[in-house]
Design an enzyme around this catalytic site. Structure first.
Site, PDB file in Angstrom:
ATOM      1  N   HIS A 165       0.862  -1.180   0.000  1.00 28.36           N
ATOM      2  CA  HIS A 165       0.000   0.000   0.000  1.00 28.36           C
ATOM      3  C   HIS A 165       0.895   1.225   0.000  1.00 28.36           C
ATOM      4  O   HIS A 165       1.568   1.515   1.000  1.00 28.36           O
ATOM      5  CB  HIS A 165      -0.910  -0.026   1.236  1.00 28.36           C
ATOM      6  N   THR A 179      -9.117  21.935 -52.052  1.00 28.85           N
ATOM      7  CA  THR A 179     -10.188  21.154 -51.437  1.00 28.85           C
ATOM      8  C   THR A 179     -10.157  19.771 -52.076  1.00 28.85           C
ATOM      9  O   THR A 179      -9.969  19.651 -53.291  1.00 28.85           O
ATOM     10  CB  THR A 179     -11.569  21.808 -51.648  1.00 28.85           C
ATOM     11  N   HIS A 180     -10.292  18.747 -51.243  1.00 26.98           N
ATOM     12  CA  HIS A 180     -10.132  17.356 -51.695  1.00 26.98           C
ATOM     13  C   HIS A 180      -8.716  17.109 -52.245  1.00 26.98           C
ATOM     14  O   HIS A 180      -8.501  16.167 -53.010  1.00 26.98           O
ATOM     15  CB  HIS A 180     -11.166  16.980 -52.773  1.00 26.98           C
ATOM     16  N   SER A 184      19.289   7.007 -44.238  1.00 28.21           N
ATOM     17  CA  SER A 184      20.535   6.247 -44.158  1.00 28.21           C
ATOM     18  C   SER A 184      20.941   5.722 -45.531  1.00 28.21           C
ATOM     19  O   SER A 184      22.110   5.402 -45.757  1.00 28.21           O
ATOM     20  CB  SER A 184      20.367   5.069 -43.192  1.00 28.21           C
ATOM     21  N   LYS A 203      17.530  13.019 -49.333  1.00 30.47           N
ATOM     22  CA  LYS A 203      16.230  13.158 -48.667  1.00 30.47           C
ATOM     23  C   LYS A 203      16.188  14.302 -47.650  1.00 30.47           C
ATOM     24  O   LYS A 203      17.098  14.492 -46.857  1.00 30.47           O
ATOM     25  CB  LYS A 203      15.849  11.847 -47.961  1.00 30.47           C
ATOM     26  N   GLU A 252       5.782  14.325 -38.773  1.00 29.24           N
ATOM     27  CA  GLU A 252       5.296  12.942 -38.746  1.00 29.24           C
ATOM     28  C   GLU A 252       5.251  12.423 -37.312  1.00 29.24           C
ATOM     29  O   GLU A 252       4.325  11.697 -36.925  1.00 29.24           O
ATOM     30  CB  GLU A 252       6.180  12.064 -39.617  1.00 29.24           C
TER      31      GLU A 252
END
Length: 430
Positions: free
Chosen positions: A68, A140-141, A263, A268, A275
């Protein structure tokens, strides 16, 4: 929350050391309130204030025997205080102390998040003003719609942040409560005045009515509010991720010297932090669901909520604090490419002006259905055959019966779409 995503100030609130420190504050404040009301000797309260202490390792050692945590904590405090420890926890139950401490900790965490949001808002405001008239295409879309400005996009976020600040302020009020009302909330062995004095001293509000625990709809409101905040930041981060796509590249996260994107592929430049924020929002929403499951307890209390809260409260507050700070840095250093925005705006060869032609025709008395058909057939030639939209509109026999070349030219001006930008931005002091 793992160390990787924990800022020290928020993380410290949820350490076991700090939790016991806050619980000790509650116990000492209760003793001082009892002394003020003449229920225990004033000398005892002074002695408790001076000597009350605990050692986390010793608490853990005692807990192995007691199974406890609160009793282990109180036993260790008694070892420091001595005979006057008989007054500590007088008339209280464990949840009186733990739930009151939890209210204080949630309040502190909410204050940090509100501060984070306000600082983020200032960065948004600065950058929204910077790009107030930077023309870009609205989508839009995912498809080009009509021109807008990048500043409007950021101002929209600022407006949402304002709502989130209001939400967290309200949720802070809801969770900033304490209770010292005994085993089932009836004050059976404690003077209700003690609860009032303790909560006032600790900067929270007494719960008007509780059972053995403060009711968990309060905690759920805080957690669901954090989920909304996290979802807003996922939305913001997702927009940056989309704008950073190679085939759009209108804006991107700052890429620091020496940073590596892959890597395997040295070229990139990835939106990794956005993300990460999008992913972490999923955790906060999941924790919000768990908080709602905690609302339903057996009778006046069971302990099924406790293990859940030990995880979700620290994790969600630490998570949101981390994400706001990270995204503030992203917007502060965001790389924006107005030239790319203009290039993308012109990619569809004038299709974005189709509604202007439609309205111009209708204003000349053409039935909307007919006008729509005439404009659409020329738009489809651009989509499917790469023919020039404006050229085809200018030689469409139906169109030119109603619109002169000057009137057609007027329909293809970007400035028309942006004539109310200053008015909109003024609503936000921009």
């Amino acid at each position: 929350m793992i160390e990787r995503y924990t800022n020290p100030e928020m993380g410290n609130i949820w350490t076991l050391q700090h939790e016991f420190e806050v619980m000790l504050d509650v116990e000492i404040a209760a003793c001082e309130a009892m002394a003020e009301l003449g229920e225990i000797p004033k000398e005892a309260a002074v002695n408790i204030r001076e000597k009350a202490h605990f050692e986390l390792d010793r608490v853990k050692e005692i807990e192995k025997e007691t199974n406890h945590d609160i009793i282990a904590f109180l036993t260790n405090v008694a070892e420091y205080v001595g005979d006057d420890s008989k007054y500590i926890h007088k008339g209280l139950t464990s949840s009186d102390v733990k739930d009151t401490a939890l209210g204080i900790m949630m309040k502190k965490s909410a204050e940090l998040i509100i501060d984070d949001l306000k600082k983020f808002r200032e960065v948004l405001k600065r950058r929204a003003a910077e790009f107030k008239h930077t023309v870009c295409i609205g989508r839009t879309h995912g498809i080009h719609a009509e021109p807008m400005t990048f500043g409007l996009k950021l101002a929209l976020w600022m407006n949402e942040v304002d709502r989130n600040i209001e939400r967290v302020e309200h949720a802070k009020k809801i969770v900033s409560v304490g209770k010292l009302s005994g085993a089932v909330g009836t004050y059976s062995n404690i003077n209700p005045k003690i609860e009032e004095l303790v909560c006032k001293k600790l900067g929270i509000t007494p719960s008007p009515l509780a059972t053995q625990v403060i009711q968990r709809d309060r905690h759920a409101e805080y957690m669901t509010t954090l989920a909304i905040v996290a979802s807003s930041f996922e939305k913001f981060a997702t927009e940056i991720r989309n704008l950073q796509r190679t085939d759009i590249r209108e804006a991107e996260e700052y890429f620091s010297p020496g940073q590596k994107g892959s890597s395997a592929m040295p070229h990139k430049r990835n939106p990794i932090t956005c993300e990460r924020i999008a992913g972490m929002a999923r955790l906060v929403r999941g924790n919000a669901l768990a908080s709602m499951e905690n609302i339903s307890l057996w009778h006046e209390r069971d302990i099924s909520h406790s293990s859940v809260e030990r995880v979700i409260l620290p994790d969600s507050t630490i998570n949101v604090d981390y994400c706001i700070k990270k995204f503030t840095n992203i917007i502060d250093k965001l790389l924006v490419y107005p030239e790319a925005m203009l290039e993308n705006l012109n990619k569809t060869g004038g299709l974005i002006f189709s509604q202007r032609i439609l309205i111009a025709l209708v204003s000349k008395g053409v039935l909307r259905e007919d006008a729509y058909k005439w404009v659409q057939r020329n738009a489809m030639k651009r989509w499917l055959a790469k023919e020039d939209f404006k050229t085809n509109i200018s030689k469409d026999e139906d169109v030119v019966r109603y619109l002169s070349q000057d009137e057609i030219d007027e329909c293809f001006k970007v400035d028309y779409f942006l004539r109310h930008v200053d008015m909109i931005m003024a609503r936000f002091g921009l």
